[in-house]
Design a protein around this motif. Structure first.
Motif, short mmCIF file in Angstrom:
data_model
loop_
_atom_site.label_atom_id
_atom_site.label_comp_id
_atom_site.label_asym_id
_atom_site.label_seq_id
_atom_site.Cartn_x
_atom_site.Cartn_y
_atom_site.Cartn_z
N LEU A 123 -13.43 -21.47 34.88
CA LEU A 123 -13.29 -20.81 33.58
C LEU A 123 -13.53 -21.79 32.44
O LEU A 123 -14.19 -21.47 31.45
CB LEU A 123 -11.91 -20.17 33.44
N LYS B 272 -17.17 -22.45 32.17
CA LYS B 272 -17.94 -21.32 31.69
C LYS B 272 -17.73 -21.09 30.19
O LYS B 272 -18.69 -21.01 29.42
CB LYS B 272 -17.54 -20.06 32.46
N TYR B 273 -16.46 -21.01 29.77
CA TYR B 273 -16.20 -20.58 28.40
C TYR B 273 -16.27 -21.70 27.38
O TYR B 273 -16.44 -21.44 26.18
CB TYR B 273 -14.86 -19.85 28.32
N LYS C 96 -0.36 -17.63 28.69
CA LYS C 96 -0.60 -16.69 27.62
C LYS C 96 0.10 -17.17 26.35
O LYS C 96 -0.47 -17.18 25.27
CB LYS C 96 -0.03 -15.32 28.03
N ALA D 294 -5.96 -20.32 24.39
CA ALA D 294 -6.19 -19.33 23.34
C ALA D 294 -6.03 -19.95 21.96
O ALA D 294 -6.80 -19.67 21.04
CB ALA D 294 -5.22 -18.16 23.52
N TYR E 33 -10.22 -20.44 22.95
CA TYR E 33 -10.84 -19.89 24.15
C TYR E 33 -9.90 -18.88 24.79
O TYR E 33 -9.14 -19.20 25.71
CB TYR E 33 -11.17 -21.01 25.14
N GLU E 34 -9.90 -17.68 24.25
CA GLU E 34 -8.95 -16.68 24.72
C GLU E 34 -9.18 -16.25 26.16
O GLU E 34 -8.26 -15.81 26.85
CB GLU E 34 -9.02 -15.44 23.81
N GLU E 35 -10.44 -16.38 26.60
CA GLU E 35 -10.75 -15.89 27.95
C GLU E 35 -10.13 -16.76 29.03
O GLU E 35 -9.96 -16.33 30.16
CB GLU E 35 -12.27 -15.86 28.16
N ILE E 36 -9.82 -18.02 28.66
CA ILE E 36 -9.30 -18.92 29.69
C ILE E 36 -7.80 -18.73 29.82
O ILE E 36 -7.02 -19.31 29.08
CB ILE E 36 -9.62 -20.39 29.35
N GLN E 37 -7.41 -17.87 30.74
CA GLN E 37 -5.99 -17.65 30.98
C GLN E 37 -5.78 -17.37 32.46
O GLN E 37 -6.40 -16.48 33.03
CB GLN E 37 -5.49 -16.49 30.13
N THR F 12 -14.76 -12.64 38.16
CA THR F 12 -14.95 -13.90 37.46
C THR F 12 -15.78 -14.88 38.29
O THR F 12 -16.73 -15.50 37.78
CB THR F 12 -13.60 -14.57 37.14
N GLU G 249 -19.25 -13.92 38.07
CA GLU G 249 -19.85 -14.21 36.77
C GLU G 249 -20.25 -15.67 36.63
O GLU G 249 -21.28 -16.00 36.06
CB GLU G 249 -18.86 -13.84 35.64
#
Lengths: 507, 326, 141
Positions: free
Chosen positions: B172, B175-176, B228, B242, B246-250, B318, B321
């Protein structure tokens, strides 16, 4: 000097009555558990741990630590008397201990094992006292690349164990590596050589292999060569006779000190453990000891090397556990779990936050080691009774011990079948004059090697440069090359010499 | 008729257990020691989890027989899964199921998948954090990301095992944040810690409990968490992904317990109950959950199953992806 | 009979090399799952051939004896029997029969040794260490 003061303070803690009792109790259980094939210090500590939660943490760990190192004493007993290593660090002890017992020197072998265990253990504890934290930090310098080279060094130096016919020994090594690659690959999670059998997914277990190749193959040998065995029955051994003579003691002391030092160092390294320590020390002694020709055929020095090293490693393993909170192997990991459950926080602060605990433990190890020494000597007359049992009776009894020892490791009958097959394999190997020890060495070292080498290449992104990246790596690499080439060169010189000799005879 | 059905049930159960145990009409309870499998080396988070449960079960007499912890590391957990599969229908074998391995069984395509096992219950949720050495080159997440942008593949992140949440969190990040870190796989978090302190890797992925001793001593600095919300205590200074944009990394890990395939329902019920009682003890809450910065969250067998199925779907997506899975 | 192990090693080695190739010798910048199997397989082949070559002229009969299979067969019998009556009883019977029939010992001493050994095992493993031993279909001990 501050350490000495703290040690003195710890000694007072260690000498309190409950702590002494705890140490004695732990030592006795450790001896019994160690001598039983299949059940080692790991199961012993794990079994006892729940009983200690109500105790004071210091008392508890003193008992468990005593169990851990006295287990190393106990492991040598069954190795020497029955040729069944009670625990994997005792494999090398059997190589010399059993031939000694066969030739009527069981008492001397046992005394040697006990004395050198004591010497090795004490060296380990002294080093732990003086330089535990520094040593543990130093152990961290061994990353995947260094550990790869260390294992490679150990594997190539197996060559020294090969005897007259190196090819035979290398066949054994290859078989050992092949057996070790059965089961799921630790690095890539891929399933290998399991032939669809669920029992092989997790690979071949070590204990069935050892018990089969040592204990059970011994039974086969007893049945086949009935006559030669019955001669050794008539002998009377007393405690007095099993005491070492001055000359013998002189012979084993330097060995025990050397291997004690090496054992401690290997014990400190992450993941290497007592088994690797005894292997590496034994191989080294086979090379440099004055009596090296006899090592492997029944030399007190061989027993001393293996035993001093594994006890020292047991002490050394406490350095990373206490100073960093990182367990080096299975047993110390269980102890780590214990520390947490007693409410201590293992890590760099343990020495500062709980000095009474840490120093109480370290001091108790000095006392515990003396306790082990005394109890073990007291056990000798009892154990000598085992030697006097006629081999006719020994055959079925050892067979049963082999089965039960193998079964209890995983509670799986498959392992028992495996043990029987390995015993037969060992018999055929004996006929073909292929030694069993290199096979076991390779089997133990291969999984470690595979993990470390993969990690090293991950770190270096595929470059071989990582193996010459640090001074430790360079030294290890140089040693490996030296050890690899030396047998070839020596063999060449020897060949020249023998051909000259035979030419001389012909003339 | 009822009686007949009862007998029939007893008969079926007896046969299904291979004649080993005779089931009485009253509630089932273990008849011997229970083997408690840990799929990683001793000293890691799963190991501590198992040992705490085993200890509390015995101390509070929640089980008539002890739980014997057995470590079966290897193959990122595949070895233990395979082992559980050899115990089909057994009522005396349990395994610590970490969400990482549940996902890994699909991602790495093991022979035995988590859906083959029997879910028993969830005992805790766990966070993940990135830690660096105090005297290392990088002191915070921003400088770390900047450094890897300048020189791709120059920074090594150590995690335990592959195709699990350690690995997922690594993927993650790559990627992000659009950077290229290198992943080094170890067999346990203890080994990751050794490698980090020895300077063999630059960053380590840990659960808070796996590094708290070092963090307390100031040897390791947590630079960012995958949680979170911000963690508390010693980890309060570490931002979440976040927070830095990078909110997607959780990633949240789940610690659950599973049994072998086809575990009898009566046994599942017993262990479910045992786990619930354990998670309600004060000692569990104080000495395990709080001390190790976990989130106490008991789920029963059915909820655990549902949660895992959802989680696995998301994770497979994920991994697909990021291209790790095809 | 001397050739059994080298020949077996060559065959196994070949299989390991072939399968190892499928597992991958070098994967993603590092040794793959097939790396060690291939290396070990090749070693097994080469050195087994060396062993065979060295012994090619040797005519001395090997000291092989079919008696070697006797203890293995007896143990297998014991293990199979244990599925029925449990391992403890099966062990006692095995020790007794071996001593009485093969070693030709007296009835009393055979019985004593057999019960003594199993008693010690029962005490150590079952009572003290609480190791679950297989009880067999009859579920006796």
């Amino acid at each position: 000097m501050e350490n000495l003061q703290l040690l003195w303070m710890g000694l007072e803690t260690a000498c309190s009555l409950p702590n002494l009792i705890s140490a004695i109790f732990g030592a006795i259980i450790g001896l019994v558990v160690g001598a039983m094939p299949g059940i080692g210090s790991l199961s012993g500590v794990a079994l006892l741990l729940p009983l200690t939660f109500k105790m004071n943490p210091t008392t508890a760990i003193i008992g468990l630590a005593a169990l851990y190192y006295s287990n190393m004493y106990g492991g040598s007993f069954s190795a020497i008397l029955l040729n069944i290593p009670g625990d994997s660090p005792a494999v090398m002890t059997a190589l010399d201990g059993y031939p000694l017992a066969r030739s009527g020197r069981a008492g001397a072998a046992l005394s040697t094992a006990i004395c050198s265990s004591f010497i090795g253990g004490t060296i380990g504890i002294i080093i732990l006292t003086i330089s535990g934290p520094i040593l543990a930090k130093w152990g961290l310098a061994f990353g995947p690349a260094e550990l790869t080279l260390l294992i490679l060094f150990a594997m190539t130096s197996i060559g020294w164990l090969l005897g007259e016919n190196p090819s035979a020994g290398l066949v054994a090594t290859a078989i050992g590596v092949m057996l070790a690659t059965i089961g799921v690959d630790r690095c890539l999670g891929q399933e290998r050589f399991s032939f669809g059998s669920v029992n092989l997914f997790s690979g071949v277990s070590f204990i069935p292999l050892v018990i089969g190749m040592f204990g059970f193959s011994q039974v086969i040998d007893m049945v086949v060569n009935r006559i030669t065995y019955s001669n050794t029955e008539i002998q009377k051994v007393t405690l007095k006779q099993s005491m070492l003579k001055g000359k013998e003691l002189k012979g084993i002391t330097p060995t025990a000190i050397r291997t004690g030092l090496i054992g401690t160092i290997v014990g400190v390294m992450p993941g290497a453990g007592a088994t690797a320590a005894s292997f590496i020390s034994y191989i080294m002694e086979k090379r440099i000891n004055k009596n090296r020709e006899q090592i492997g055929k029944g030399a007190l020095e061989g027993v001393a090397a293996a035993e001093a090293a594994n006890n020292a490693a047991a002490a050394g393993a406490f350095a990373p556990l206490l100073t960093l909170g990182i367990p080096g192997g299975g047993t110390t990991a269980v102890l780590l779990g214990g520390l947490m459950m007693w409410g201590l926080r293992p890590g760099p602060l343990l020495f500062k936050e709980n000095p009474d605990f840490v120093w109480g433990l370290i001091s108790s190890m000095y006392i515990g080691n003396i306790i082990c020494l005394l109890i073990s000597f007291a056990c000798i007359p009892l154990m000598m009774k085992v030697v006097k049992v006629p081999s006719a009776v020994m055959v079925p009894v050892i067979s049963v011990v082999c089965v039960i020892g193998t079964y209890t490791v995983n509670n799986n009958m498959f392992d028992v079948y495996l043990m029987i097959v390995m015993g037969i394999l060992a018999y055929f190997m004996k006929i073909a004059k292929i030694p069993a020890a290199p096979l076991l060495l390779a089997f133990v070292l291969t999984p470690m090697f595979e993990s470390y080498v993969r990690q090293a290449f991950d770190i270096s992104d595929g470059s071989f440069g990582i193996f010459v990246g640090s001074n430790i790596s360079k030294t290890l690499l140089a040693l490996t090359v030296l050890f690899c080439l030396a047998p070839v060169v020596m063999g060449f010189i020897k060949k020249e010499k023998t051909s000259v000799d035979s030419a001389a005879i012909e003339n | 008729m009822k009686r007949f059905l009862g007998f029939l049930l007893v008969g079926i159960m007896t046969v299904s257990l291979f004649g080993g145990y005779v089931q009485s009409a009253s509630k089932w309870a273990p008849e011997r020691e229970i083997e408690f499998v840990v799929p990683s080396s001793p000293g890691g988070g799963s190991d501590l989890n198992a040992r705490t449960i085993a200890d509390l079960a015995q101390k509070n007499k929640f089980s008539p027989y002890a739980l014997m912890v057995v470590n079966k590391p290897g193959g990122s957990g595949a070895v233990s899964f395979a082992y559980m599969n050899t115990k089909k229908g057994d009522s005396h074998t349990l395994m610590v199921l970490h969400s990482g391995q549940a996902i890994g069984s699909y991602v790495n395509n093991w022979n035995v998948k988590v859906s083959d096992l029997t879910y028993i219950g969830t005992v805790a949720f766990d966070e993940l954090t990135l830690g660096v050495k105090k005297d290392g080159k990088y002191k915070d997440i921003k400088s770390l990301l900047a450094a890897v942008k300048r020189q791709p593949r120059s920074i090594k992140i150590g995690g335990s095992q592959r195709g699990n949440s350690d690995h997922l969190s690594f993927e993650l990040i790559n990627k992000y944040t659009g950077s290229e870190f290198t992943y080094v796989m170890f067999n346990s978090s203890g080994e990751v810690m050794s490698a980090l302190l020895g300077g063999h890797v630059d960053v380590g992925i840990f659960n808070p409990m796996e590094c708290i001793g070092q963090v307390a001593a100031g040897e390791v600095i947590p630079i960012v968490t995958f949680a979170k919300n911000r963690l508390t205590g010693l980890f309060k200074d570490a931002p979440t992904f976040a927070e830095i944009g990078y909110e997607e990394i959780q990633v949240t890990e789940v610690r659950a317990i599973a049994g072998p395939p086809n575990m009898p329902a009566a046994a599942v019920e017993f262990y479910e109950d045992m786990l619930r009682k354990i998670t309600e003890t004060d000692e569990w809450k104080q000495n395990y959950i709080e001390k190790n910065l976990l989130v106490n969250n008991y789920l029963n067998a059915a909820d655990t199953k549902e949660y895992h199925e959802k989680m696995i779907d998301v994770n497979i997506k994920t991994f697909k992806e990021v291209g790790y899975l095809k | 009979m001397k050739k059994v192990v080298p020949i077996l090693a060559i065959m196994t080695g070949l299989y390991w090399v072939i399968k190892g190739y499928a597992y991958g010798f070098w994967v993603r910048n590092g040794p793959g799952g097939g790396f060690l199997p291939i290396v070990a397989g090749l070693m097994a082949i080469v050195f087994s051939l060396a062993v065979l070559w060295k012994d090619r002229k040797e005519k001395t009969p090997s000291d092989f004896s079919w008696l070697a299979f006797l203890p293995a067969a007896a143990l297998l019998g014991m293990v199979f029997f244990s599925y029925l009556v449990g391992i403890l009883i099966s062990m006692a019977v095995y020790i007794f029969l071996w001593l009485k029939l093969i070693e030709k010992r007296k009835l009393s001493s055979s019985l004593a040794i057999s019960f003594g050994t199993v008693g010690v095992i029962y005490g150590l493993f079952v009572v003290w260490l609480k190791v679950p031993l297989p009880k067999g279909l009859l579920g006796l001990l």
